[in-house]
Design a protein around this motif. Sequence first.
Motif, PDB file in Angstrom:
ATOM      1  N   ALA A 148       0.825  -1.212   0.000  1.00  0.00           N
ATOM      2  CA  ALA A 148       0.000   0.000   0.000  1.00  0.00           C
ATOM      3  C   ALA A 148       0.856   1.259   0.000  1.00  0.00           C
ATOM      4  CB  ALA A 148      -0.927  -0.003   1.213  1.00  0.00           C
ATOM      5  N   MET A 149       2.074   1.158   0.548  1.00  0.00           N
ATOM      6  CA  MET A 149       2.933   2.332   0.690  1.00  0.00           C
ATOM      7  C   MET A 149       3.679   2.667  -0.598  1.00  0.00           C
ATOM      8  SD  MET A 149       5.936   2.807   3.532  1.00  0.00           S
ATOM      9  CE  MET A 149       6.906   1.480   2.835  1.00  0.00           C
ATOM     10  N   LEU A 150       4.001   1.648  -1.394  1.00  0.00           N
ATOM     11  CA  LEU A 150       4.839   1.865  -2.577  1.00  0.00           C
ATOM     12  C   LEU A 150       3.999   2.154  -3.812  1.00  0.00           C
ATOM     13  CD1 LEU A 150       7.552  -0.930  -2.196  1.00  0.00           C
ATOM     14  CD2 LEU A 150       7.740   1.498  -1.658  1.00  0.00           C
ATOM     15  N   SER A 151       4.433   3.139  -4.562  1.00  0.00           N
ATOM     16  CA  SER A 151       3.773   3.467  -5.820  1.00  0.00           C
ATOM     17  C   SER A 151       3.919   2.322  -6.810  1.00  0.00           C
ATOM     18  CB  SER A 151       4.403   4.728  -6.415  1.00  0.00           C
ATOM     19  OG  SER A 151       4.083   4.867  -7.774  1.00  0.00           O
ATOM     20  N   PRO A 152       2.874   2.024  -7.592  1.00  0.00           N
ATOM     21  CA  PRO A 152       2.983   0.965  -8.603  1.00  0.00           C
ATOM     22  C   PRO A 152       4.085   1.231  -9.622  1.00  0.00           C
ATOM     23  CG  PRO A 152       0.687   1.581  -8.266  1.00  0.00           C
ATOM     24  CD  PRO A 152       1.513   2.591  -7.532  1.00  0.00           C
ATOM     25  N   GLY A 153       4.425   2.504  -9.834  1.00  0.00           N
ATOM     26  CA  GLY A 153       5.422   2.833 -10.845  1.00  0.00           C
ATOM     27  C   GLY A 153       6.841   2.921 -10.334  1.00  0.00           C
ATOM     28  N   ILE A 154       7.063   2.554  -9.084  1.00  0.00           N
ATOM     29  CA  ILE A 154       8.399   2.735  -8.526  1.00  0.00           C
ATOM     30  C   ILE A 154       9.413   1.807  -9.183  1.00  0.00           C
ATOM     31  CG2 ILE A 154       8.245   1.072  -6.611  1.00  0.00           C
ATOM     32  CD1 ILE A 154       9.603   3.258  -4.876  1.00  0.00           C
ATOM     33  N   GLY A 155       8.949   0.665  -9.689  1.00  0.00           N
ATOM     34  CA  GLY A 155       9.853  -0.243 -10.393  1.00  0.00           C
ATOM     35  C   GLY A 155      10.410   0.394 -11.655  1.00  0.00           C
ATOM     36  N   ARG A 156       9.570   1.140 -12.360  1.00  0.00           N
ATOM     37  CA  ARG A 156      10.040   1.816 -13.570  1.00  0.00           C
ATOM     38  C   ARG A 156      11.089   2.870 -13.232  1.00  0.00           C
ATOM     39  NH1 ARG A 156       4.434   1.686 -14.621  1.00  0.00           N
ATOM     40  NH2 ARG A 156       4.238   3.922 -14.185  1.00  0.00           N
ATOM     41  N   ILE A 157      10.916   3.531 -12.101  1.00  0.00           N
ATOM     42  CA  ILE A 157      11.911   4.516 -11.667  1.00  0.00           C
ATOM     43  C   ILE A 157      13.229   3.809 -11.341  1.00  0.00           C
ATOM     44  CG2 ILE A 157      12.446   6.299  -9.981  1.00  0.00           C
ATOM     45  CD1 ILE A 157      10.163   7.005 -11.871  1.00  0.00           C
ATOM     46  N   ALA A 158      13.147   2.625 -10.715  1.00  0.00           N
ATOM     47  CA  ALA A 158      14.360   1.861 -10.415  1.00  0.00           C
ATOM     48  C   ALA A 158      15.093   1.482 -11.706  1.00  0.00           C
ATOM     49  CB  ALA A 158      14.009   0.612  -9.611  1.00  0.00           C
ATOM     50  N   SER A 159      14.331   1.077 -12.719  1.00  0.00           N
ATOM     51  CA  SER A 159      14.940   0.738 -14.008  1.00  0.00           C
ATOM     52  C   SER A 159      15.579   1.977 -14.647  1.00  0.00           C
ATOM     53  CB  SER A 159      13.886   0.155 -14.955  1.00  0.00           C
ATOM     54  OG  SER A 159      13.379  -1.063 -14.465  1.00  0.00           O
ATOM     55  N   LEU A 160      14.908   3.101 -14.508  1.00  0.00           N
ATOM     56  CA  LEU A 160      15.434   4.350 -15.035  1.00  0.00           C
ATOM     57  C   LEU A 160      16.771   4.687 -14.362  1.00  0.00           C
ATOM     58  CD1 LEU A 160      14.709   6.723 -16.942  1.00  0.00           C
ATOM     59  CD2 LEU A 160      13.607   7.824 -14.976  1.00  0.00           C
ATOM     60  N   ALA A 161      16.831   4.516 -13.050  1.00  0.00           N
ATOM     61  CA  ALA A 161      18.075   4.792 -12.316  1.00  0.00           C
ATOM     62  C   ALA A 161      19.185   3.865 -12.787  1.00  0.00           C
ATOM     63  CB  ALA A 161      17.836   4.630 -10.817  1.00  0.00           C
ATOM     64  N   GLY A 162      18.849   2.598 -13.010  1.00  0.00           N
ATOM     65  CA  GLY A 162      19.853   1.650 -13.479  1.00  0.00           C
ATOM     66  C   GLY A 162      20.402   2.014 -14.848  1.00  0.00           C
ATOM     67  N   GLY A 163      19.525   2.482 -15.724  1.00  0.00           N
ATOM     68  CA  GLY A 163      19.956   2.862 -17.065  1.00  0.00           C
ATOM     69  C   GLY A 163      20.852   4.085 -17.091  1.00  0.00           C
ATOM     70  N   LEU A 164      20.770   4.911 -16.057  1.00  0.00           N
ATOM     71  CA  LEU A 164      21.568   6.137 -16.001  1.00  0.00           C
ATOM     72  C   LEU A 164      22.893   5.955 -15.261  1.00  0.00           C
ATOM     73  CD1 LEU A 164      18.764   8.706 -15.127  1.00  0.00           C
ATOM     74  CD2 LEU A 164      20.083   8.646 -17.241  1.00  0.00           C
ATOM     75  N   ARG A 165      23.107   4.782 -14.722  1.00  0.00           N
ATOM     76  CA  ARG A 165      24.211   4.580 -13.780  1.00  0.00           C
ATOM     77  C   ARG A 165      25.571   5.018 -14.348  1.00  0.00           C
ATOM     78  NH1 ARG A 165      23.693   1.865  -9.216  1.00  0.00           N
ATOM     79  NH2 ARG A 165      25.558   1.253  -8.073  1.00  0.00           N
ATOM     80  N   GLN A 166      25.921   4.555 -15.549  1.00  0.00           N
ATOM     81  CA  GLN A 166      27.227   4.891 -16.107  1.00  0.00           C
ATOM     82  C   GLN A 166      27.354   6.395 -16.371  1.00  0.00           C
ATOM     83  OE1 GLN A 166      27.828   2.383 -19.549  1.00  0.00           O
ATOM     84  NE2 GLN A 166      28.686   0.716 -18.311  1.00  0.00           N
ATOM     85  N   ARG A 167      26.285   6.989 -16.889  1.00  0.00           N
ATOM     86  CA  ARG A 167      26.333   8.423 -17.184  1.00  0.00           C
ATOM     87  C   ARG A 167      26.474   9.230 -15.892  1.00  0.00           C
ATOM     88  NH1 ARG A 167      25.525  12.110 -20.994  1.00  0.00           N
ATOM     89  NH2 ARG A 167      24.369  14.026 -20.537  1.00  0.00           N
ATOM     90  N   VAL A 168      25.769   8.837 -14.853  1.00  0.00           N
ATOM     91  CA  VAL A 168      25.856   9.548 -13.576  1.00  0.00           C
ATOM     92  C   VAL A 168      27.276   9.462 -13.017  1.00  0.00           C
ATOM     93  CG1 VAL A 168      25.061   9.568 -11.180  1.00  0.00           C
ATOM     94  CG2 VAL A 168      23.418   9.265 -13.030  1.00  0.00           C
ATOM     95  N   GLU A 169      27.863   8.273 -13.061  1.00  0.00           N
ATOM     96  CA  GLU A 169      29.210   8.096 -12.519  1.00  0.00           C
ATOM     97  C   GLU A 169      30.242   8.892 -13.314  1.00  0.00           C
ATOM     98  OE1 GLU A 169      29.997   3.935 -12.270  1.00  0.00           O
ATOM     99  OE2 GLU A 169      28.595   3.615 -10.602  1.00  0.00           O
ATOM    100  N   SER A 170      30.008   9.078 -14.621  1.00  0.00           N
ATOM    101  CA  SER A 170      30.962   9.836 -15.430  1.00  0.00           C
ATOM    102  C   SER A 170      30.850  11.342 -15.196  1.00  0.00           C
ATOM    103  CB  SER A 170      30.748   9.527 -16.922  1.00  0.00           C
ATOM    104  OG  SER A 170      29.506  10.054 -17.384  1.00  0.00           O
ATOM    105  N   LEU A 171      29.672  11.799 -14.743  1.00  0.00           N
ATOM    106  CA  LEU A 171      29.446  13.234 -14.569  1.00  0.00           C
ATOM    107  C   LEU A 171      29.559  13.703 -13.122  1.00  0.00           C
ATOM    108  CD1 LEU A 171      26.436  13.742 -17.019  1.00  0.00           C
ATOM    109  CD2 LEU A 171      28.814  14.421 -17.386  1.00  0.00           C
ATOM    110  N   ILE A 172      29.186  12.841 -12.170  1.00  0.00           N
ATOM    111  CA  ILE A 172      29.227  13.213 -10.751  1.00  0.00           C
ATOM    112  C   ILE A 172      30.225  12.287 -10.065  1.00  0.00           C
ATOM    113  CG2 ILE A 172      27.901  13.549  -8.633  1.00  0.00           C
ATOM    114  CD1 ILE A 172      25.402  13.858 -10.288  1.00  0.00           C
ATOM    115  N   HIS A 173      31.358  12.817  -9.659  1.00  0.00           N
ATOM    116  CA  HIS A 173      32.430  11.973  -9.135  1.00  0.00           C
ATOM    117  C   HIS A 173      32.379  11.815  -7.618  1.00  0.00           C
ATOM    118  CE1 HIS A 173      34.067  12.114 -13.151  1.00  0.00           C
ATOM    119  NE2 HIS A 173      34.075  13.449 -13.119  1.00  0.00           N
TER     120      HIS A 173
END
Length: 455
Positions: free
Chosen positions: A135-160
């Motif tokens: 009840a506490m978690l949004s149904p779309g939170i999994g998509r946000i997790a996938s989005l974060a995973g897809g950005l991982r390399q770009r984030v690490e290259s830009l934010i050290h």
Amino acid sequence: MSYKVQGLRIVIVGGGEEALNKVRLVTKTTAQVVIISRHVEADFSGFAVEQIERAFVPADLDGTALVFVAEEGADAELAKAEARARGIPLNVVDVPAECDFYTPSIVERAPLTIAISTEGDAPVLARLVRARIEAMLSPGIGRIASLAGGLRQRVESLIHDGAARRRFYEALVTSPEIEAAEQRGQGLDAAHDLLSQHVNAETKGVVWLIGAGPGSEDLLTLRAQRLLQEADVIVHDQLVPTVVVDMGRRDAERIDVGKAKGHHSFSQAQINTLIVRLARQGKRVARLKSGDPMIFGRAGEEISALRKAGISYSIVPGITAALAAAADTATPVTLRGVSSGFIMATAHGADDSDLQHWAALAQSGLTLALYMGKSIASEVAGRLVANGASPTTPVGIVVNAGRPDRATYSGNLRSLIEGQVTFIDGPAIIFVGEAVAAGDWADAGQLAALSFKVA
């Protein structure tokens, strides 16, 4: 712990409802699920499983990662023995003593998975906890997790900086705007915009003055819990229990500034300097105070120092000890026809003008809640009576309000003056006023006008 089953088999020995329950769980994995039973009674047609309706044979465990036994009889015993002989983890349904592992209740928001386990002791409780988390978690939170995973390399290259990366990810997964954009199919663009903001943003520190409440962790506000999880440093007082401090991030720095009666490891000026210095380093500081920071928490001095230094801050209210004490004893500090108001004051340092004022307030029907007055309770009671308060005015005392080890004492001003009481250790709230008599003091130690001790 998550167990790797990709490319392997999960064998379930049994063909009834218990086997079906396990199928619902294990078919969420990438394993090949095999049902083996002489009599397949449940309907497995809605699941991608292989059904083998015959007796179990040892070769059935070739290439198997996990074994579930969901029936009784000779086949079950043979399967258990073979699994143990091969060192394959075994789960015997509803027999915890025979299990090598337990199957938790699962909250799935792929790729996010939350498992709730009671190690087989209380599966019903695990299901109830699961329902609350669902009840506490949004149904779309999994998509946000996938989005974060897809950005991982770009984030690490830009934010050290590791702390700066963490702040970006926290903003990403908690942003309603990102979730709304993801639902419209624009999540990636919105995430890139947010990333640009964090790459170009100057790291600024902030101080949150957080009320920890009277001590019980379940009286902490949701906002306080969230900010403790976001804090880089937790600066806490001596009265804040360890269990509350531990609600912070595991890797957050913890600093005990230990202000307690008769022991000041940090002066207030040193605390002010500390939180300003930490914030200037770009850190998010949780200044954790017992009760409410704005009530006898010296927050005013810390706020003044933060303003002078130009540091951002915010206040998170907490349940102050007087309100917890009123709840513990069901004392209506305001009561129609009896008490039209409620006064909180500190007994230490009170002068004659304070006592005269308090006495007049008590006579007018207002309820007094006196903090930090346990050691001088009898003296304060005597001075109230000397300044005009009635000796028969009801008194109630709560030590360790809001905590499991609380203790209560009741009587009136006269009995508090004449009695000799040894209170238990801990901070106390002294209630004075006619409304106190309406509280539940049935189990309280009596402040009788004779020499005795309450342990």
